[in-house]
Write a protein that holds these residues in place. Structure first.
Motif, mmCIF file in Angstrom:
data_model
loop_
_atom_site.group_PDB
_atom_site.id
_atom_site.type_symbol
_atom_site.label_atom_id
_atom_site.label_comp_id
_atom_site.label_asym_id
_atom_site.label_seq_id
_atom_site.Cartn_x
_atom_site.Cartn_y
_atom_site.Cartn_z
ATOM 1 N N THR A 192 16.592 -21.390 -30.440
ATOM 2 C CA THR A 192 14.991 -21.503 -30.869
ATOM 3 C C THR A 192 14.663 -20.172 -31.661
ATOM 4 O O THR A 192 13.810 -20.291 -32.465
ATOM 5 C CB THR A 192 14.109 -21.565 -29.808
ATOM 6 O OG1 THR A 192 14.348 -20.322 -28.680
ATOM 7 C CG2 THR A 192 14.568 -23.109 -28.929
ATOM 8 N N LEU A 193 15.517 -19.178 -31.678
ATOM 9 C CA LEU A 193 15.004 -17.948 -32.211
ATOM 10 C C LEU A 193 15.163 -18.265 -33.927
ATOM 11 O O LEU A 193 14.511 -17.351 -34.528
ATOM 12 C CB LEU A 193 15.765 -16.732 -31.686
ATOM 13 C CG LEU A 193 15.327 -15.424 -32.576
ATOM 14 C CD1 LEU A 193 13.949 -15.062 -32.145
ATOM 15 C CD2 LEU A 193 16.447 -14.474 -32.054
ATOM 16 N N ALA A 194 15.763 -19.261 -34.164
ATOM 17 C CA ALA A 194 16.200 -19.302 -35.564
ATOM 18 C C ALA A 194 15.002 -19.905 -36.526
ATOM 19 O O ALA A 194 14.829 -19.837 -37.711
ATOM 20 C CB ALA A 194 17.214 -20.482 -35.751
ATOM 21 N N GLY A 195 13.904 -20.450 -35.675
ATOM 22 C CA GLY A 195 12.774 -20.942 -36.327
ATOM 23 C C GLY A 195 11.876 -19.879 -37.121
ATOM 24 O O GLY A 195 12.002 -18.695 -36.673
ATOM 25 N N THR A 196 11.258 -20.227 -38.021
ATOM 26 C CA THR A 196 10.266 -19.254 -38.902
ATOM 27 C C THR A 196 9.139 -19.600 -39.063
ATOM 28 O O THR A 196 8.260 -18.736 -39.265
ATOM 29 C CB THR A 196 11.040 -19.108 -40.267
ATOM 30 O OG1 THR A 196 11.006 -20.539 -40.907
ATOM 31 C CG2 THR A 196 12.546 -18.766 -40.291
ATOM 32 N N VAL A 239 10.759 -8.400 -34.221
ATOM 33 C CA VAL A 239 12.085 -8.235 -34.203
ATOM 34 C C VAL A 239 12.906 -8.638 -34.973
ATOM 35 O O VAL A 239 13.959 -7.998 -35.330
ATOM 36 C CB VAL A 239 12.190 -8.835 -32.635
ATOM 37 C CG1 VAL A 239 13.671 -9.481 -32.270
ATOM 38 C CG2 VAL A 239 11.664 -8.306 -31.723
ATOM 39 N N LYS A 240 12.625 -9.756 -35.679
ATOM 40 C CA LYS A 240 13.410 -10.323 -36.569
ATOM 41 C C LYS A 240 13.588 -9.203 -37.811
ATOM 42 O O LYS A 240 14.833 -9.259 -38.354
ATOM 43 C CB LYS A 240 12.907 -11.649 -37.350
ATOM 44 C CG LYS A 240 13.030 -12.885 -36.322
ATOM 45 C CD LYS A 240 12.337 -14.194 -36.855
ATOM 46 C CE LYS A 240 12.502 -15.304 -36.099
ATOM 47 N NZ LYS A 240 13.755 -16.212 -36.464
ATOM 48 N N ARG A 241 12.547 -8.393 -38.206
ATOM 49 C CA ARG A 241 12.873 -7.678 -39.174
ATOM 50 C C ARG A 241 13.599 -6.391 -38.899
ATOM 51 O O ARG A 241 14.214 -5.920 -39.642
ATOM 52 C CB ARG A 241 11.015 -7.105 -39.628
ATOM 53 C CG ARG A 241 10.460 -8.295 -40.260
ATOM 54 C CD ARG A 241 9.170 -7.514 -40.931
ATOM 55 N NE ARG A 241 8.153 -7.157 -39.803
ATOM 56 C CZ ARG A 241 7.246 -7.934 -39.185
ATOM 57 N NH1 ARG A 241 7.064 -9.097 -39.412
ATOM 58 N NH2 ARG A 241 6.397 -7.466 -38.380
ATOM 59 N N LEU A 288 23.457 -10.403 -27.890
ATOM 60 C CA LEU A 288 22.551 -9.054 -27.934
ATOM 61 C C LEU A 288 20.945 -9.718 -27.907
ATOM 62 O O LEU A 288 20.564 -10.620 -28.674
ATOM 63 C CB LEU A 288 22.587 -8.527 -29.557
ATOM 64 C CG LEU A 288 21.510 -7.195 -29.749
ATOM 65 C CD1 LEU A 288 21.775 -6.022 -28.824
ATOM 66 C CD2 LEU A 288 21.681 -7.000 -31.097
ATOM 67 N N THR A 289 20.344 -9.081 -27.073
ATOM 68 C CA THR A 289 18.905 -9.329 -26.681
ATOM 69 C C THR A 289 18.097 -8.481 -26.988
ATOM 70 O O THR A 289 18.026 -7.253 -26.605
ATOM 71 C CB THR A 289 18.745 -9.865 -25.150
ATOM 72 O OG1 THR A 289 19.821 -10.770 -24.753
ATOM 73 C CG2 THR A 289 17.544 -10.280 -24.700
ATOM 74 N N PHE A 290 16.874 -8.923 -27.727
ATOM 75 C CA PHE A 290 15.879 -8.292 -28.125
ATOM 76 C C PHE A 290 14.582 -8.627 -27.311
ATOM 77 O O PHE A 290 14.209 -9.877 -27.786
ATOM 78 C CB PHE A 290 15.281 -7.960 -29.654
ATOM 79 C CG PHE A 290 16.406 -7.265 -30.255
ATOM 80 C CD1 PHE A 290 16.545 -5.852 -30.562
ATOM 81 C CD2 PHE A 290 17.389 -7.978 -31.257
ATOM 82 C CE1 PHE A 290 17.500 -5.241 -31.549
ATOM 83 C CE2 PHE A 290 18.352 -7.553 -32.053
ATOM 84 C CZ PHE A 290 18.331 -5.996 -32.222
ATOM 85 N N MET A 310 9.337 -3.572 -27.390
ATOM 86 C CA MET A 310 10.799 -4.089 -27.619
ATOM 87 C C MET A 310 11.769 -3.490 -26.754
ATOM 88 O O MET A 310 11.877 -2.123 -26.778
ATOM 89 C CB MET A 310 11.074 -4.140 -29.191
ATOM 90 C CG MET A 310 12.458 -4.545 -29.611
ATOM 91 S SD MET A 310 12.735 -4.565 -31.163
ATOM 92 C CE MET A 310 12.731 -2.956 -31.734
ATOM 93 N N ILE A 311 12.709 -4.191 -26.040
ATOM 94 C CA ILE A 311 13.843 -3.582 -25.105
ATOM 95 C C ILE A 311 14.832 -4.240 -25.542
ATOM 96 O O ILE A 311 15.296 -5.384 -25.914
ATOM 97 C CB ILE A 311 13.444 -4.156 -23.644
ATOM 98 C CG1 ILE A 311 11.958 -3.900 -23.203
ATOM 99 C CG2 ILE A 311 14.171 -3.353 -22.840
ATOM 100 C CD1 ILE A 311 11.565 -4.513 -22.000
#
Length: 594
Positions: free
Chosen positions: A510-514, A491-493, A442-444, A422-423
């Motif tokens: 697209t990061l909103a998907g689960t 990353v979400k956690r 903010l980018t992970f 993770m960066i």
């Protein structure tokens, strides 16, 4: 990050020490015969050039396809690194073949094409991998000299830890005893604090079981956890193999450097002990230009990188016989492993929208803010421009009971090695996608560190100026798909820790998907490369597999070695410049002892 380009960054103009004995026309060279001819002035090539030329009785020529890095501001000012690639004179401007695992997308594979190679164009993250990586390398090659017990000494020979440019207290951010202080390459901790630094540290404390704080991210005996990024930066400027190893040797009359000369093939020079010797090197300034030839009395050392090295070998008739014959190249040494086994770290940006204006997006979007930052850097070598793209990163493993391990063996080098990284970047970082006109981000980054997907580098034609076909076949295995999916969830956690509650607004697009399907779609749409290719001229102890032996000699040849990232049979748990430097330091000792 491409938003920097709209600010019309000036790439030239910063004064740097002039380079001695550097030539841009081969007929100006002092000789056409040298003891050693090194192809490629990247991280490995410049280490070899510097170490071999320490002996004044040895003559060395380095041939670099690109220009000098002298005066190239974007190769000196750390935060401007992303403006150097792609689609510039300082990049090879490669594009990968359609990636079947990533919606058949094509994207750039940046490779530095200037003195220093990718060490002059990368994002400067600097560490060495895990001790497991080196022990696995020793096992695969049958040579205990590659084990961590032997390789660790090269850190102290290579590295020179220097204070961060903002002078902050580094207590607890790294372990001084584990680092060199008198080596060649300047390395430092971040030199510009950001509002998210404390939030990252707090999140690692709040979620310590999954994201433990690491007090030194570059100690190979223990890399799992999150901590402060170490970077090849000193005094607010990039430290590359050109500004360190090569520049330290500039005054030596036995070292010559030829720039703007692309090697087109190696020439056979005779039979030695039943093997074909390759001590001739042909090169040209460009298509349709008159070629030049130089000879190596002792050895040719290929250090052209994981793309350039296999391309040159194939053009020289060293590679899979059937492939060469199809292109009407005379097969001289049949080796199916040349250009095979390509592996690369996958980069997946996980982007959040954030509150306020504390991200660096304003600097990249607003010419006035950018100019203010540039003025600060020009006058004091401080501020955001003096820093790299990340202050903190971490390496992590999947849980031992992850279901994927019931389907196959763990691909990591060992229990101390990582599955993913993770960066943390306090701005929009989505390679190839422009910064939106509004908003703060903010980018992970999730980077797949131990992929099982493997690809190839093949010739498109027999024309050395045609770009090769690069197909890493990213995310085409069950493990890679699983690991990236779980990395996104991790990353979400991490982003859900309470320390982020006053900063993060929401996941972006697209990061909103689960669900599994939604996350897999996110992976396929956004993944590209961290540009860490390895493996295409791999070391092995086998007589039938691999390209070089444990001494880095090309199998079936004489007078020819490979020293660059292509000799790693697998990806180490690191951004690859550090491991490449260590391999080159040992290679120099091997060559000297021969």
């Amino acid at each position: 990050m491409r938003g920097l380009t709209v600010l019309h960054v000036v790439l030239f103009g910063l004064a740097t020490p002039s380079l001695a004995r550097t030539y841009d026309q081969y007929w100006n060279l002092p000789s056409l015969s040298y003891d050693y001819v090194i192809v490629g002035a990247g991280a490995a090539g410049n280490v070899i050039a510097s170490r071999l030329s320490e002996n004044s009785g040895i003559s060395v020529l380095v041939i670099e396809a690109g220009p000098s890095d002298e005066g190239v501001t974007a190769a000196i000012a750390p935060l401007l690194a992303p403006t150097l690639t792609p689609n510039t004179p300082y990049d090879w401007n490669y594009t990968v073949a359609p990636q079947v695992g990533l919606n058949n997308r094509q994207f750039a594979l940046p490779r530095g094409r200037l003195l220093g190679g990718s060490s002059s164009a990368n994002y400067m993250v600097h560490h060495f991998g895990s001790s497991d990586d080196y022990d696995k390398l020793a096992s695969l090659t049958g040579d205990n000299g590659w084990s961590w017990a032997n390789m660790k000494k090269y850190i102290f020979k290579h590295e020179k830890i220097v204070p961060p440019n903002d002078g902050h207290d580094t207590t607890g951010q790294y372990i001084p005893a584990n680092h060199g202080t008198t080596g060649m390459l300047s390395v430092s901790l971040p030199g510009n604090s950001q509002v998210i630094d404390a939030k990252v540290t707090a999140a690692s404390q709040q979620l310590a079981a999954e994201f433990p704080y690491m007090n030194d991210t570059a100690t190979p005996e223990k890399i799992i956890g999150i901590g402060w990024t170490q970077q090849s930066i000193g005094g607010g400027v990039r430290s590359s193999s050109s500004t360190s190893y090569l520049r330290s040797a500039n005054s030596r009359p036995n070292l010559s450097v030829l720039i703007n000369a692309q090697v087109t093939r190696l020439l056979p020079t005779g039979i030695e002990n039943g093997k074909l010797a390759f001590r001739g090197v042909m090169f040209a300034n460009g298509p349709n230009q008159i070629p030049g030839v130089v000879l190596a009395k002792k050895e040719v050392i290929l250090s052209a990188g994981s793309i350039g090295t296999p391309q040159i070998l194939l053009l020289s008739g060293i590679g899979p016989q059937a492939d060469l014959q199809k292109l009407h190249i005379l097969p001289l040494v049949d080796n199916p492993s040349v250009g095979d086994n390509l592996s690369d770290h996958v980069l997946l940006p996980n982007i959040y929208t954030v509150k306020g204006s504390d991200s660096l997006d304003g600097v990249f979007r607003d010419p006035a803010q950018f100019q203010t930052a540039m003025n600060t850097w020009t006058t004091s070598k401080k501020g955001p421009i003096a820093n790299g793209v990340t202050n903190q990163l971490g390496f992590f493993r999947l849980p031992k009971n992850a279901t994927i391990f019931s389907k196959g063996a763990d691909p990591a080098s060992g229990p101390k090695s990582a599955h993913w990284e993770m960066i943390v970047c306090n701005f929009w970082l989505n390679p190839g996608v422009a910064l939106p006109a509004n908003g703060s981000f903010l980018t992970f980054i999730s980077a797949l560190i131990s992929p099982t997907s493997r690809g190839t580098v093949k010739l498109a034609s027999s024309d050395p100026f045609d770009k090769p076909i690069i197909d890493p076949r990213m995310v085409t295995t069950d493990f890679d798909k699983f690991a990236l999916r779980e990395a996104v969830r991790a990353v979400k956690r991490f982003a859900s820790a309470s320390s982020w509650s006053d900063y993060i607004i929401a996941p972006y697009q697209t990061l909103a998907g689960t669900t599994d399907d939604e996350i897999d779609s996110h992976v396929r749409q956004l993944s590209s490369t961290v540009f860490h290719p390895v493996g295409t001229a791999a070391m092995s102890s086998s007589s039938s597999k691999g390209v070089v032996d444990s001494q880095l000699k090309v199998k079936g040849t004489a007078g020819l070695r490979v020293v660059d990232a292509s000799v790693w049979p697998f990806l180490p748990s690191a951004h690859t410049q550090g491991p490449t430097y260590l391999v080159a330091e040992r290679a120099a000792d091997i060559i000297k002892s021969a």
